[in-house]
Design a protein around this motif. Structure first.
Motif, short mmCIF file in Angstrom:
data_model
loop_
_atom_site.label_atom_id
_atom_site.label_comp_id
_atom_site.label_asym_id
_atom_site.label_seq_id
_atom_site.Cartn_x
_atom_site.Cartn_y
_atom_site.Cartn_z
N LEU A 145 0.86 -1.19 0.00
CA LEU A 145 0.00 0.00 0.00
C LEU A 145 0.89 1.23 0.00
O LEU A 145 1.38 1.67 1.05
CB LEU A 145 -0.92 0.00 1.24
CG LEU A 145 -1.91 -1.16 1.36
CD1 LEU A 145 -2.75 -1.03 2.62
CD2 LEU A 145 -2.81 -1.23 0.13
N PHE A 146 1.12 1.78 -1.19
CA PHE A 146 1.80 3.06 -1.34
C PHE A 146 0.75 4.12 -1.67
O PHE A 146 0.86 4.85 -2.65
CB PHE A 146 2.85 2.98 -2.46
CG PHE A 146 4.14 2.32 -2.03
CD1 PHE A 146 4.27 1.78 -0.77
CD2 PHE A 146 5.22 2.25 -2.89
CE1 PHE A 146 5.46 1.17 -0.38
CE2 PHE A 146 6.41 1.65 -2.51
CZ PHE A 146 6.53 1.11 -1.25
N SER A 147 -0.25 4.19 -0.83
CA SER A 147 -1.37 5.11 -1.08
C SER A 147 -1.78 5.76 0.24
O SER A 147 -2.87 5.52 0.75
CB SER A 147 -2.55 4.34 -1.68
OG SER A 147 -2.84 3.19 -0.91
N PRO A 148 -0.91 6.59 0.81
CA PRO A 148 -1.18 7.15 2.15
C PRO A 148 -2.37 8.09 2.20
O PRO A 148 -3.00 8.23 3.25
CB PRO A 148 0.12 7.87 2.49
CG PRO A 148 0.77 8.16 1.17
CD PRO A 148 0.40 7.01 0.29
N THR A 149 -2.71 8.77 1.09
CA THR A 149 -3.79 9.76 1.12
C THR A 149 -5.16 9.18 0.80
O THR A 149 -6.16 9.88 0.88
CB THR A 149 -3.49 10.89 0.11
OG1 THR A 149 -3.45 10.34 -1.21
CG2 THR A 149 -2.16 11.55 0.42
#
Length: 497
Positions: A145-149
């Motif tokens: 998961l490189f989707s922090p926002t």
């Protein structure tokens, strides 16, 4: 050459899959047309005397059979490439991104995974077609998961689905930053990692910041407080500090499943760099964890990082000099740190398996169905470690076996031949009942081993005791002395004047 052939193979598989999907779509459209035609013909010819109706019915049957066949083959191919006991390394990984530009800005990390044989599937985190499983089987072995926002995932993916994915034994990497959403924070909290509750707070360190041309706000940290474990970070020491810019988190020290891999220095604290501190920060000093890992009880592995830039090409290639140090490194330690840690997360290192569990009486080879008290027995097990490509003998001196009934009656450290075989010999206790051979092995960084085998223990049968029990000799003597005394007393009493 091997990588080129692998890429050509993947390209061929992808091309075949694309052609197959297109063919299925055409067949599906034809199928719908045939269904409409068949309904019309059935209304006018319910007995199917019309050859055209019979032909349409046959085509529909062929289409159904072909669809089932293709779906079965696709599912079989997915399963054969997934995690297995004999090959524990994850193979298919789903990567969810906030922006597809991350594929290029973090390409070194992704390329290193692909070079090690992983198949990456990139999707936007809000893609409505996201699915982790199909027909009750997981399509992926790992999730990144490189989707922090992201406030909400697309498709059927949510917090519960991610946690179920981990509960099934799959692995997870989560990277956050200063803009981390509640979704990412909730996933971390469920795994025992608590990011700073202040959404504007980042880690600041005025003592261990990375020296740069401008003074800055000291939010770019040069961290070098690593966990001391060759299993997690490899046997090669990381010389250069790791560049970190992001948010910190805390872990519960009572939770033995969570480990701090990279900690902040004692001079660090978590706050908003654009405002003055009015109250003491909630996170400060070495209690701030920058990167942590979790190994669940089912041996699933999870990585949490408070910095998405930690994985970026920019940080991989940047020179680094820690404040207060004269050592300047041409390249940061990020690439080595991330690469070695990802090997651990995806079971390329630190994965154990136990095989050939045996027990028998001394001098015998067959495993009995029951033991007798005071029997001399031998217990052995073979333990191997996955090296990333093959199983290698595991060498350790702290593997113990228990002979257990409610509590351990025997606890013995097993000897090893350094070829994977661990063995121990001991005497069955003088207690009968239902016992267990137990091996509970938990060591930092390694998958846990839990072996249990039940075996009953019986007492001596009536015809198995010795004819004269040595411990009963005093009673034997007392009996014979009583009889002798009574005989002497009777003789004296009868024949004395």
């Amino acid at each position: 050459m091997r990588n080129d052939s692998k890429r050509r193979s993947n390209y061929t598989e992808s091309t075949n899959a694309t052609n197959l999907n297109a063919e299925l779509e055409r067949n599906e459209r034809n199928h719908l047309v045939n269904v409409q035609s068949l309904l019309t013909l059935l209304t006018s010819d319910p007995n199917l005397k019309n050859p055209k109706a019979r032909r349409i019915l046959v085509n529909m049957a062929k289409f159904t059979i072909a669809t089932i066949f293709v779906a079965s083959i696709s599912l079989l191919l997915a399963l054969t490439r997934s995690f297995s006991v004999e090959n524990p390394t994850d193979r298919r990984i789903l990567v969810l991104l906030d922006d597809l530009a991350l594929k290029s800005s973090h390409s070194i990390f992704f390329t290193s995974l692909q070079a090690r044989g992983f198949e990456l599937d990139f999707k936007l985190s809000d893609d409505p077609k996201i699915a982790l499983q199909r027909y009750g089987q997981y399509l992926y072995d790992g999730l990144v998961l490189f989707s922090p926002t992201t406030e909400r995932f697309g498709g059927s993916l949510d917090v519960a689905a991610v946690l179920d994915f981990v509960d099934s034994g799959k692995d997870l990497i989560v990277a956050a930053d200063a803009t981390a959403s509640d979704l990412i924070r909730n996933i971390a909290a469920e795994c025992g990692v608590d990011f700073d509750e202040d959404p504007s707070a980042v880690v600041i360190d005025h003592g261990s910041y990375a020296v740069s041309g401008t003074e800055g706000d000291h939010t770019l940290i040069a961290a070098d407080d690593f966990i001391q474990s060759d299993v997690l970070l490899g046997s090669t020491k990381i010389e250069a500090p790791v560049l970190f810019k992001g948010i910190g988190h805390s872990v519960n020290p009572a939770n033995s499943l969570v480990l701090k891999v990279l900690s902040a220095s004692p001079s660090a604290y978590s706050a908003n760099p654009k405002s003055k501190l009015s109250t003491p920060p909630s996170l400060f000093g070495s209690s701030i964890s920058l990167v942590s890992v979790v190994q669940a009880r089912n041996n699933a592995r999870v990585l949490f990082s408070g910095s998405l830039d930690l994985f970026s090409n920019k940080f991989f290639k940047s020179p680094v000099q820690k404040a207060g140090s004269s050592n300047k490194y041409e390249k940061s330690g990020n690439q080595q740190f991330v690469t070695e840690l990802s090997k651990w997360v995806f079971h390329e290192r630190g994965h154990l398996k136990a095989v050939n569990v045996r027990h028998h009486r001394v001098g015998e080879t067959d495993e009995p169905a029951i033991y007798r008290i005071n029997d001399d027995l031998e217990y052995s097990v073979e333990i191997y470690e996955w090296s990333g490509s093959s199983w290698e003998p595991y060498v350790a001196s702290d593997v113990q076996v228990q002979f257990y009934m409610m509590s351990p009656y025997v606890l013995k450290t097993m000897s090893t031949d350094k070829k994977g075989l661990f063995h121990a010999s001991f005497k069955v206790p003088d207690v009968y009942g239902v016992f267990q051979f137990k091996v509970e092995y938990q060591r930092l960084g390694y998958t846990s081993l839990s072996l249990a085998k039940q075996i009953p223990v019986r007492p001596f049968r009536h015809n198995e005791y010795e004819r004269f029990i040595p411990t009963a000799f005093p009673y034997y003597g007392a009996s014979f002395s009583t009889m002798a005394g009574f005989f002497i007393f009777s003789f004296v009493y009868l024949y004395s004047k």
